[in-house]
Structures are given as C-alpha cells and as structure tokens.
Design a protein around this motif. Structure first.
Motif, PDB file in Angstrom:
ATOM      1  N   TYR A  75      -9.339  -6.995  -5.689  1.00  9.06           N
ATOM      2  CA  TYR A  75      -9.530  -5.581  -5.981  1.00  9.06           C
ATOM      3  C   TYR A  75      -8.193  -4.855  -6.077  1.00  9.06           C
ATOM      4  CZ  TYR A  75     -14.442  -6.379  -4.876  1.00  9.06           C
ATOM      5  OH  TYR A  75     -15.714  -6.845  -4.877  1.00  9.06           O
ATOM      6  N   SER A  76      -8.012  -4.118  -7.171  1.00  5.96           N
ATOM      7  CA  SER A  76      -6.725  -3.472  -7.419  1.00  5.96           C
ATOM      8  C   SER A  76      -6.461  -2.278  -6.506  1.00  5.96           C
ATOM      9  CB  SER A  76      -6.626  -3.030  -8.888  1.00  5.96           C
ATOM     10  OG  SER A  76      -7.638  -2.086  -9.196  1.00  5.96           O
ATOM     11  N   MET A  77      -7.482  -1.751  -5.834  1.00  2.00           N
ATOM     12  CA  MET A  77      -7.262  -0.618  -4.942  1.00  2.00           C
ATOM     13  C   MET A  77      -6.525  -1.033  -3.670  1.00  2.00           C
ATOM     14  SD  MET A  77     -10.771   1.598  -5.272  1.00  2.00           S
ATOM     15  CE  MET A  77     -10.208   2.933  -4.228  1.00  2.00           C
ATOM     16  N   TYR A  78      -6.472  -2.333  -3.403  1.00  2.15           N
ATOM     17  CA  TYR A  78      -5.721  -2.806  -2.245  1.00  2.15           C
ATOM     18  C   TYR A  78      -4.321  -3.171  -2.692  1.00  2.15           C
ATOM     19  CZ  TYR A  78     -10.418  -3.141  -0.328  1.00  2.15           C
ATOM     20  OH  TYR A  78     -11.697  -2.843   0.075  1.00  2.15           O
ATOM     21  N   ARG A  79      -3.333  -2.447  -2.180  1.00  2.00           N
ATOM     22  CA  ARG A  79      -1.943  -2.667  -2.571  1.00  2.00           C
ATOM     23  C   ARG A  79      -1.375  -3.837  -1.781  1.00  2.00           C
ATOM     24  NH1 ARG A  79      -3.214   0.084  -6.841  1.00  2.00           N
ATOM     25  NH2 ARG A  79      -3.280   2.342  -6.563  1.00  2.00           N
ATOM     26  N   ARG A  80      -0.608  -4.674  -2.438  1.00  2.00           N
ATOM     27  CA  ARG A  80      -0.060  -5.853  -1.788  1.00  2.00           C
ATOM     28  C   ARG A  80       1.416  -5.710  -1.449  1.00  2.00           C
ATOM     29  NH1 ARG A  80      -2.266 -10.521  -2.234  1.00  2.00           N
ATOM     30  NH2 ARG A  80      -1.008 -10.857  -0.374  1.00  2.00           N
ATOM     31  N   LYS A  81       1.995  -4.579  -1.776  1.00  2.00           N
ATOM     32  CA  LYS A  81       3.390  -4.344  -1.434  1.00  2.00           C
ATOM     33  C   LYS A  81       3.564  -2.872  -1.096  1.00  2.00           C
ATOM     34  CE  LYS A  81       4.744  -3.762  -6.303  1.00  2.00           C
ATOM     35  NZ  LYS A  81       5.606  -4.266  -7.391  1.00  2.00           N
ATOM     36  N   PRO A  82       4.647  -2.519  -0.398  1.00  2.00           N
ATOM     37  CA  PRO A  82       4.838  -1.115  -0.007  1.00  2.00           C
ATOM     38  C   PRO A  82       4.723  -0.181  -1.204  1.00  2.00           C
ATOM     39  CG  PRO A  82       6.450  -2.496   1.090  1.00  2.00           C
ATOM     40  CD  PRO A  82       5.733  -3.384   0.111  1.00  2.00           C
ATOM     41  N   SER A  83       4.059   0.942  -1.011  1.00  2.00           N
ATOM     42  CA  SER A  83       3.848   1.880  -2.108  1.00  2.00           C
ATOM     43  C   SER A  83       4.062   3.301  -1.611  1.00  2.00           C
ATOM     44  CB  SER A  83       2.446   1.719  -2.705  1.00  2.00           C
ATOM     45  OG  SER A  83       1.457   1.836  -1.698  1.00  2.00           O
ATOM     46  N   GLY A  84       4.058   4.230  -2.534  1.00  2.00           N
ATOM     47  CA  GLY A  84       4.420   5.600  -2.230  1.00  2.00           C
ATOM     48  C   GLY A  84       3.327   6.399  -1.545  1.00  2.00           C
TER      49      GLY A  84
END
Length: 247
Positions: A75-84
């Motif tokens: 699922y793309s809503m779960y970020r796999r790297k630090p985000s803003g």
C-alpha cells in the motif's frame, strides 16, 4: 548479508504504543485484521513505517515480519523512508494532467528542488505524483496530507508549498483543517480527530460528479444538445427566411 533484527522501541514508547494497539485490536474479531490501522499507528510515531514499526506490529499480532512487510510494501499510503510534515501529492491522472497537473508537478519539482517521492531539506514537504483522487470536476487537484486543494494552477501550487514551509495556516478547499502527516496517520489508525471543527468540516463532490446520483433518485436534468466537435451550437428552431431574406 541478511539484516540484523530491527531494534525495539524505547520502553516508554513501546508501552504507549502497546496501549494504543490493544485498543485497535479490540475492534476486530480476528486480531490480524488490525494490521492496517496498526501500520498507520507506527507511521504516526516516526513519520514512516520503519523496520522497528513492522517488528512491533508482528509482535502484537503474532505474525511474522515477512507477513507484515508484505502488507506495508503493498500500500502506497505507508511510507518506507523518512518523509516531510506535509505530503504534497499532485494528481497526474488523465483529466488532472491535461488540465494542468503535469505542468504543476514539473513546476513544483523545480521550485522545491526535489524529485518524485523526495523531501525538501527542511523536512517540511514531500512531493509526489498521485493517481486519481475522484475529484475530476475540480481538476487539477493537489492534496496535502489527503486534504483537497482544488482548481490549482502553477502559481497557486507554488504559493501553497511556500506557505506550508513557512508554517503559515493553510486552509484546504474542502475538508478538515490541516495537520501534520504524523497526526493524519494517527487519525487513520482510528483515533479521535482532535482538530477544532474537523468533525463538522465537510467537502462534497461537485455538481458534475453528482449528476448520476441525481438521475438515480429520479431527478430530471435540463435537456442539453452536444454538438459534433468542430461545430458550434445550432439554433433548434425551424429554419426560415431571415428578416433580410423576407424583404
């Protein structure tokens, strides 16, 4: 080389997350059904789903980390790297694209100095192109932490990201007041939205989106003639001599 096991959360953080996890799991007859909101929960802790977060989900649900990873990477809503703090998504699907979405996305990449899925150096904005948001009658659409900013232009989108980075109060076109991505993730995990006026705030589809629903309810729409491309509207009255021809 295989990765070492993910480190655990600090004791105080784990205790807090375990209390939240118990509340989430209690909503479901089968505990593994709680995996999606639990991933949002751990995302709210660090702003993305870390290996530590996936280990936590596996532990409390008695799943393998492989099972949790399979879901978190799907699922793309779960970020796999630090985000803003603010996920700025520009719709580049067909209608938004041709209405200006492609131009907006390209301009924001230049303006922010980042590529797709990248975050500005101050950690404020992560830019990405996204697929259809089911708001085509407001195209082109930009979303910030899943709140709508409709009918955007290159200039308005630039102002939007500048205001977000400056810490200004930004109001979506429709929907609840803005909050950070971590706060959004906690709300998506199923916890109360504590923003003032958020529950009462709404944003419905536009008139073009609601025509089908109105027809299904038996409401009639005014007749409209659609002319072939290249032809202008024609007068539907019977043809007859003009005033000059009749003279």
């Amino acid at each position: 080389m295989p990765q070492l096991p993910a480190p655990d959360y600090p004791d105080d953080v784990r205790a807090r997350l375990e209390a939240d996890a118990r509340e989430i799991i209690a909503r479901y007859p089968d505990s593994r059904s709680a995996l999606l909101p639990l991933l949002h929960l751990v995302q709210s802790e660090e702003g993305h789903v870390t290996r530590t977060g996936m280990r936590f989900c596996a532990d409390v649900l008695r799943l393998t980390t492989a099972e949790v990873t399979a879901v978190a990477t799907f699922y793309s809503m779960y970020r796999r790297k630090p985000s803003g703090d603010y996920q700025v998504g520009v719709c580049t699907n067909t209608l938004c694209a041709v209405m200006g979405g492609d131009a907006i996305f390209e301009a924001l990449q230049d303006h922010l100095g980042v590529g797709n899925g990248e975050t500005t150096g101050d950690g404020k904005v992560t830019l990405e192109h996204i697929e259809c948001n089911a708001a085509c009658d407001f195209a082109p659409v930009v979303m910030v932490n899943w709140e709508f900013f409709d009918n955007q232009t290159v200039d308005s989108a630039k102002r939007l990201v500048d205001e977000l980075r400056a810490g200004a109060q930004v109001e979506p076109t429709r929907g609840a007041p803005m909050c950070t991505f971590k706060d959004t993730a906690r709300i998506l995990a199923g916890f109360p939205d504590e923003r003032e006026g958020a529950v009462e705030a709404g944003g419905s589809a536009g008139p073009a989106s609601l025509i089908g629903l109105r027809l299904a309810k038996g409401e009639t729409q005014p007749a409209r003639v659609v002319h072939p491309r290249g032809e202008g509207p024609q007068d539907d009255r019977p043809a007859g001599p003009t005033a000059e021809e009749g003279e």
